[in-house]
Design an enzyme around this catalytic site. Sequence first.
Site, PDB file in Angstrom:
ATOM      1  CD  GLU A 197      -1.930  -6.130  13.833  1.00 32.70           C
ATOM      2  OE1 GLU A 197      -2.459  -5.989  12.692  1.00 32.70           O
ATOM      3  OE2 GLU A 197      -0.841  -6.697  14.007  1.00 32.70           O
ATOM      4  CG  HIS A 227      19.889  10.659  34.733  1.00 34.77           C
ATOM      5  ND1 HIS A 227      20.758  10.866  35.778  1.00 34.77           N
ATOM      6  CD2 HIS A 227      19.684  11.869  34.163  1.00 34.77           C
ATOM      7  CE1 HIS A 227      21.043  12.160  35.861  1.00 34.77           C
ATOM      8  NE2 HIS A 227      20.404  12.797  34.894  1.00 34.77           N
ATOM      9  CE  LYS A 235      -0.531   2.511   0.708  1.00 36.79           C
ATOM     10  NZ  LYS A 235       0.893   2.556   0.383  1.00 36.79           N
ATOM     11  CE  LYS A 273       1.001  -7.132   7.861  1.00 36.20           C
ATOM     12  NZ  LYS A 273       0.581  -6.270   6.781  1.00 36.20           N
ATOM     13  N   GLY A 296       2.775   3.907   3.915  1.00 40.40           N
ATOM     14  CA  GLY A 296       2.188   4.044   5.255  1.00 40.40           C
ATOM     15  C   GLY A 296       3.064   4.874   6.182  1.00 40.40           C
ATOM     16  NE  ARG A 297       8.864   2.454   5.072  1.00 40.57           N
ATOM     17  CZ  ARG A 297       8.360   1.480   4.321  1.00 40.57           C
ATOM     18  NH1 ARG A 297       7.211   0.922   4.657  1.00 40.57           N
ATOM     19  NH2 ARG A 297       8.980   1.056   3.242  1.00 40.57           N
ATOM     20  CD  GLU A 330       7.017  -0.973   7.739  1.00 45.50           C
ATOM     21  OE1 GLU A 330       6.555  -1.783   8.568  1.00 45.50           O
ATOM     22  OE2 GLU A 330       6.339  -0.023   7.301  1.00 45.50           O
TER      23      GLU A 330
HETATM   24  O1  F6P Z   1       2.669  -4.326   8.551  1.00 44.79           O
HETATM   25  C1  F6P Z   1       3.350  -3.211   8.153  1.00 44.79           C
HETATM   26  C2  F6P Z   1       2.409  -2.175   7.613  1.00 44.79           C
HETATM   27  O2  F6P Z   1       1.996  -2.511   6.336  1.00 44.79           O
HETATM   28  C3  F6P Z   1       3.053  -0.797   7.647  1.00 44.79           C
HETATM   29  O3  F6P Z   1       3.833  -0.547   6.531  1.00 44.79           O
HETATM   30  C4  F6P Z   1       1.865   0.076   7.756  1.00 44.79           C
HETATM   31  O4  F6P Z   1       2.210   1.362   8.177  1.00 44.79           O
HETATM   32  C5  F6P Z   1       1.047  -0.696   8.757  1.00 44.79           C
HETATM   33  O5  F6P Z   1       1.256  -2.050   8.429  1.00 44.79           O
HETATM   34  C6  F6P Z   1      -0.424  -0.393   8.759  1.00 44.79           C
HETATM   35  O6  F6P Z   1      -0.991  -0.641   7.523  1.00 44.79           O
HETATM   36  P1  F6P Z   1      -2.420  -0.072   7.150  1.00 44.79           P
HETATM   37  O7  F6P Z   1      -2.359   1.412   7.208  1.00 44.79           O
HETATM   38  O8  F6P Z   1      -2.716  -0.592   5.787  1.00 44.79           O
HETATM   39  O9  F6P Z   1      -3.407  -0.603   8.180  1.00 44.79           O
END
Ligand code: F6P
Length: 544
Positions: A215, A387, A209, A507, A270-271, A356
Amino acid sequence: MSDGNQLTDRPSWKALEGHFEKVRQLNMRDLFAADPRRGERFSVEALGIYLDFSKNRITEETIRLLLDLAKSFNLRERIDAMFAGKKINITENRPVLHVALRTPESQGILVDGENVVPKVHQVLDRMAAFATKVRSGEWKGHTGKRIRHVVNIGIGGSDLGPMMAYEALKHYADRALTLRFVSNIDGTDLAEATRDLDPAETVFIVCSKTFTTIETLTNAQSARAWCLKALQDKQAVAKHFVAVSTNADEVARFGIDTANMFEFWDWVGGRYSYDSAIGVSLMVAIGPDRFREMLEGFHAMDQHFRTAPFEKNLPVLLGLLGVWYGNFFGAESHAILPYDQYLWRLSAYLQQLDMESNGKRVDLEGQSVDYQTGPIIWGQPGTNGQHAFYQLIHQGTRLIPCDFIGFCQSLNPMGQHHDQLMANFFAQTEALAFGKTAAEVEAEGVNPTLIPHRTFEGNHPTNTLLAMKLSPEMLGKIIAMYEHKVFVQGTIWNINSFDQWGVELGKVMAKRITSELVSEAEPSLHHDSSTNALIQRYRRFRSV
Ligand code: F6P
């Protein structure tokens, strides 16, 4: 707030507290014995989903008081505000409009005076064109080879949604294509996802987003290096990388042509985003028509949530029952137990969606709350969980409300598998509710010393969600149902379900520590004694 500052000061809350004292000891055995029609009375059916909530520690009075609570928190007005595009995400000053992502073209939703629905459909059409080209082989790699592998790079909402939905809808996917999902900054994730792929046949979909998530950018950079090492030409990026983001500037800065970018908007959390362009990998897998069927399912649930009376409203009932257990019985967690292997990532997805969103400790006015908010969400598909951890649900000391999700028809009919699966599904909720008394165990002639060990207290609450079969449309309905359940609970708890400031601190600190880990010169560390020692130890051994 209209009456009292805190949730717990409100008359509707106080009424529930008083009621709780009266019913807390009630046993489901007695409730069912007293009302032979309880199963019917406490169930609703909507959009092909049958919700049986009779195996809960509730009476009709409980439901009435919970519905009063929802009304006293202006749930109806809050729902209308969300659908109308009001800026209900107050800490980020944004509307919350994932519902616009599945709104038909004929309807409009205004944000700052602009109807956003046409642009949603423009992006859907662009996604469909891309997905069709990849699926048909028209989209060729740099060397002219057909694309056979699609790797989604993203994390959080940019990974869990498309990954969960791809797994859920694999039955409908084009099996000639390999789909992989890379999220973890641990290089192992990318290395394992690409080790058997041919770069000339691989397209990466970089989903973020913000397009600033470390990452995702790190993985995307390494994926580009992997691709270019094999293809030896920077021009290859255009054929092997597409992006999904709200941030065209960062996409361009990364080196992806914005002609190869699918847009979405800051009013999509995002979620809450996998039915936006974030789902393009899913669309490649199942095709545009199936994707649109899924959107229709989402939209149908949106309409249900918006218009159905609260006493027949699936997300409202599920949300209120969660409040009942979390805030009155003190339940800490909620288990999601799908009896369908295709839904094996559902609980991981719902973890982010719920935790979240509702993992907040201040209310909309910035006051610390004096009540519990979002539960811990967890689970595994049945029967595997049986199980592993069901022992604790049956005989442990904690109260764990569960959602059991099952389907009448299997997508892979095979001998008696499905009947056996569903026999377990029904048996578990029955056993959890009614248990087995000491007298019943004794009547079986069990060694008296074992009677306490073999007794099941029962009275463990469950919701049963039963539908015909798992389809794209049904998945859309189920996910929208949980999105709105989270909204209902966030409304009752008077919190902002749409920001996530809690992920920021770690972060920022990681950024600083990265430079300390890799600096040539010994860094002067100013953390606590524990963190300092750990960093020093890692530096000592990292490249031995
Ligand atoms: O760190 C949490 C977050 O902001 C989530 O809310 C989001 O889904 C995820 O990181 C990834 O964010 P982006 O889509 O901006 O890379």
